[in-house]
Design a protein around this motif. Sequence first.
Motif, PDB file in Angstrom:
ATOM      1  N   LEU A   1       0.267 -23.373  14.689  1.00 37.93           N
ATOM      2  CA  LEU A   1       0.507 -22.022  15.216  1.00 37.93           C
ATOM      3  C   LEU A   1       0.525 -22.095  16.741  1.00 37.93           C
ATOM      4  O   LEU A   1      -0.453 -22.490  17.361  1.00 37.93           O
ATOM      5  N   ILE A   2       1.672 -21.711  17.319  1.00 37.67           N
ATOM      6  CA  ILE A   2       1.802 -21.747  18.792  1.00 37.67           C
ATOM      7  C   ILE A   2       1.818 -20.309  19.312  1.00 37.67           C
ATOM      8  O   ILE A   2       2.676 -19.504  18.917  1.00 37.67           O
ATOM      9  N   VAL A   3       0.854 -19.995  20.167  1.00 38.63           N
ATOM     10  CA  VAL A   3       0.798 -18.673  20.790  1.00 38.63           C
ATOM     11  C   VAL A   3       1.124 -18.877  22.268  1.00 38.63           C
ATOM     12  O   VAL A   3       0.437 -19.633  22.959  1.00 38.63           O
ATOM     13  N   ALA A   4       2.210 -18.236  22.720  1.00 42.32           N
ATOM     14  CA  ALA A   4       2.624 -18.437  24.116  1.00 42.32           C
ATOM     15  C   ALA A   4       2.418 -17.150  24.910  1.00 42.32           C
ATOM     16  O   ALA A   4       2.745 -16.058  24.437  1.00 42.32           O
ATOM     17  N   ILE A   5       1.856 -17.309  26.108  1.00 44.32           N
ATOM     18  CA  ILE A   5       1.653 -16.161  27.001  1.00 44.32           C
ATOM     19  C   ILE A   5       2.511 -16.419  28.238  1.00 44.32           C
ATOM     20  O   ILE A   5       2.321 -17.413  28.947  1.00 44.32           O
ATOM     21  N   ASN A   6       3.481 -15.560  28.475  1.00 44.13           N
ATOM     22  CA  ASN A   6       4.403 -15.779  29.586  1.00 44.13           C
ATOM     23  C   ASN A   6       4.954 -14.435  30.043  1.00 44.13           C
ATOM     24  O   ASN A   6       5.236 -13.566  29.215  1.00 44.13           O
ATOM     25  N   THR A   7       5.115 -14.278  31.347  1.00 41.63           N
ATOM     26  CA  THR A   7       5.631 -13.008  31.878  1.00 41.63           C
ATOM     27  C   THR A   7       7.141 -12.871  31.655  1.00 41.63           C
ATOM     28  O   THR A   7       7.673 -11.763  31.684  1.00 41.63           O
ATOM     29  N   ASP A   8       7.796 -13.993  31.434  1.00 47.55           N
ATOM     30  CA  ASP A   8       9.260 -13.967  31.295  1.00 47.55           C
ATOM     31  C   ASP A   8       9.644 -13.981  29.808  1.00 47.55           C
ATOM     32  O   ASP A   8       9.435 -14.976  29.121  1.00 47.55           O
ATOM     33  N   LYS A   9      10.233 -12.898  29.365  1.00 50.63           N
ATOM     34  CA  LYS A   9      10.543 -12.821  27.929  1.00 50.63           C
ATOM     35  C   LYS A   9      11.638 -13.827  27.530  1.00 50.63           C
ATOM     36  O   LYS A   9      11.821 -14.114  26.358  1.00 50.63           O
ATOM     37  N   ASN A  10      12.333 -14.355  28.513  1.00 50.90           N
ATOM     38  CA  ASN A  10      13.370 -15.350  28.208  1.00 50.90           C
ATOM     39  C   ASN A  10      12.876 -16.793  28.389  1.00 50.90           C
ATOM     40  O   ASN A  10      13.679 -17.738  28.364  1.00 50.90           O
ATOM     41  N   ALA A  11      11.585 -16.989  28.571  1.00 49.14           N
ATOM     42  CA  ALA A  11      11.058 -18.353  28.776  1.00 49.14           C
ATOM     43  C   ALA A  11      11.357 -19.193  27.533  1.00 49.14           C
ATOM     44  O   ALA A  11      11.232 -18.708  26.397  1.00 49.14           O
ATOM     45  N   PRO A  12      11.783 -20.448  27.726  1.00 45.59           N
ATOM     46  CA  PRO A  12      12.142 -21.296  26.577  1.00 45.59           C
ATOM     47  C   PRO A  12      11.014 -21.458  25.557  1.00 45.59           C
ATOM     48  O   PRO A  12      11.283 -21.698  24.383  1.00 45.59           O
ATOM     49  N   ILE A  13       9.774 -21.280  25.994  1.00 44.56           N
ATOM     50  CA  ILE A  13       8.662 -21.471  25.047  1.00 44.56           C
ATOM     51  C   ILE A  13       8.733 -20.451  23.906  1.00 44.56           C
ATOM     52  O   ILE A  13       8.289 -20.723  22.786  1.00 44.56           O
ATOM     53  N   PHE A  14       9.333 -19.310  24.180  1.00 42.38           N
ATOM     54  CA  PHE A  14       9.433 -18.303  23.120  1.00 42.38           C
ATOM     55  C   PHE A  14      10.440 -18.706  22.035  1.00 42.38           C
ATOM     56  O   PHE A  14      10.493 -18.104  20.977  1.00 42.38           O
ATOM     57  N   ASP A  15      11.259 -19.714  22.319  1.00 41.42           N
ATOM     58  CA  ASP A  15      12.196 -20.201  21.290  1.00 41.42           C
ATOM     59  C   ASP A  15      11.468 -20.943  20.166  1.00 41.42           C
ATOM     60  O   ASP A  15      11.985 -21.076  19.070  1.00 41.42           O
ATOM     61  N   PHE A  16      10.277 -21.484  20.477  1.00 40.66           N
ATOM     62  CA  PHE A  16       9.585 -22.220  19.419  1.00 40.66           C
ATOM     63  C   PHE A  16       8.156 -21.750  19.161  1.00 40.66           C
ATOM     64  O   PHE A  16       7.493 -22.239  18.252  1.00 40.66           O
ATOM     65  N   ALA A  17       7.686 -20.766  19.969  1.00 38.56           N
ATOM     66  CA  ALA A  17       6.337 -20.224  19.721  1.00 38.56           C
ATOM     67  C   ALA A  17       6.363 -19.360  18.458  1.00 38.56           C
ATOM     68  O   ALA A  17       7.380 -18.746  18.138  1.00 38.56           O
ATOM     69  N   HIS A  18       5.253 -19.323  17.747  1.00 37.22           N
ATOM     70  CA  HIS A  18       5.162 -18.463  16.562  1.00 37.22           C
ATOM     71  C   HIS A  18       4.764 -17.039  16.964  1.00 37.22           C
ATOM     72  O   HIS A  18       5.104 -16.085  16.300  1.00 37.22           O
ATOM     73  N   LEU A  19       4.023 -16.944  18.055  1.00 39.78           N
ATOM     74  CA  LEU A  19       3.578 -15.637  18.522  1.00 39.78           C
ATOM     75  C   LEU A  19       3.838 -15.563  20.022  1.00 39.78           C
ATOM     76  O   LEU A  19       3.380 -16.431  20.776  1.00 39.78           O
ATOM     77  N   ALA A  20       4.606 -14.536  20.444  1.00 39.77           N
ATOM     78  CA  ALA A  20       4.985 -14.423  21.857  1.00 39.77           C
ATOM     79  C   ALA A  20       4.232 -13.265  22.500  1.00 39.77           C
ATOM     80  O   ALA A  20       4.343 -12.121  22.048  1.00 39.77           O
ATOM     81  N   LEU A  21       3.468 -13.540  23.549  1.00 38.41           N
ATOM     82  CA  LEU A  21       2.775 -12.482  24.271  1.00 38.41           C
ATOM     83  C   LEU A  21       3.395 -12.404  25.662  1.00 38.41           C
ATOM     84  O   LEU A  21       3.157 -13.270  26.515  1.00 38.41           O
TER      85      LEU A  21
END
Length: 368
Positions: free
Chosen positions: A319-339
């Motif tokens: 389970l990958i939970v990513a916290i990033n201010t940029d909604k287009n950050a590449p991490i959101f392409d593979f995170a399971h939960l985007a904050l």
Amino acid sequence: MSQPAKPAPQPAGRASAKKELPEHFKAYKHVWVFIEQERGHVHPVSWELMGSGRRLADKLGVQLAAVVIGPKGEATQAAVAESFCYGADLAYVCADDVLTDYRNESYTKALTDLVNTYKPEILLLGATTLGRDLAGAVATTLLTGLTADCTELEVDSDNSLAATRPTFGGSLLCTIYTLNFRPQMATVRPRVMSMPDRVEKPVGRVIEFPLGLVEADIVTKILAFVPDRDKATSNLAYADIVVAGGLGLNSPENFQLVRQLAGVLGAEYGCSRPLVQKGWVSADRQIGQTGKTIRPKLYIAAGISGAIQHRVGVDGSDLIVAINTDKNAPIFDFAHLALVTDAIRLLPALTEAFRKRLSAHTRDRIAS
Ligand SMILES: Cc1cc2nc3c(=O)[nH]c(=O)nc-3n(C[C@H](O)[C@H](O)[C@H](O)COP(=O)(O)OP(=O)(O)OC[C@H]3O[C@@H](n4cnc5c(N)ncnc54)[C@H](O)[C@@H]3O)c2cc1C
């Protein structure tokens, strides 16, 4: 005037390579895994490789052998017994007190002599400090190919080993073949392959092999073993929960927010490469292609963009939970939960919330 005939174009890539294996290499059969043990402790990457080795051996219809090299005694015997529980059909054992400590010279001799005698077609080692040192020396001595830091191992249609690894800074994957030499050697980093199930089994066929070397033959002497006191005791690669921070945290002070959350969760902490380059965090905490590969149940990434070189180190997380201010950050392409939010504000709030909710007992349960 007539043009001179052009030479026929060579087929590109592998098709142009000479595929016929020289006759004397055709006797090379079976898959071997080097079982890395140091001071009585087997590195878990050896068992991960037994899982891959088992799969390759089954596809080739050959046997899987564990190769155990070490001092005489209980620890080496225990490593042999354990190798059967992880799928070995047989074990080659070179036990000699000259092999108590790893030295390139003695271990290279043991392994190359074993290979020259019993002729495996595939030889796998962990891409650890020891494994990298040994694999390079063995491949050079045997004059065969070695594909380092593989991320995938497969058997090709012609039964050769297809060893895949990142290239061009991790932006591409390439598959490498050792067409004309044997054994086909590959190293794999810890946690890249999943751990196979351990099945209780009695010890199977063991082939003892003499070292043929005495202490006086070895130039390198071990005078004492001094553990590195500065080496952090991080268990990042094998942790169940990992919290990591990236450049988005903006300062080494803010990176403490990652450590605080990790502390409350009973987790290990890690970081992206720029934080190591800036000297904010020690190199053994770096996650990614040139750092550690992790496979936790929970990975929390704060202020990390998710570049490919980072991604390859975390892809095996449950389970990958990513916290990033940029909604287009590449991490959101593979995170399971985007904050999509400011990690510098969210991390302390998460730490406080978990601190209130989690007793030490619950933390242990999460991690188990
Ligand atoms: C050969 C090679 C090997 C490499 N090996 C590795 C490796 O092993 N590991 C590795 O990590 N990298 C590695 N890299 C580097 C990699 O390419 C990236 O440059 C690196 O991962 C980026 O780190 P970062 O995500 O921390 O920083 P950045 O890419 O700068 O991303 C920072 C992120 O934080 C976000 N952000 C900003 N402020 C906030 C805030 N307040 N809250 C939340 N989010 C915020 C931004 O939107 C951005 O997405 C390697 C590169 C090369 C060329």
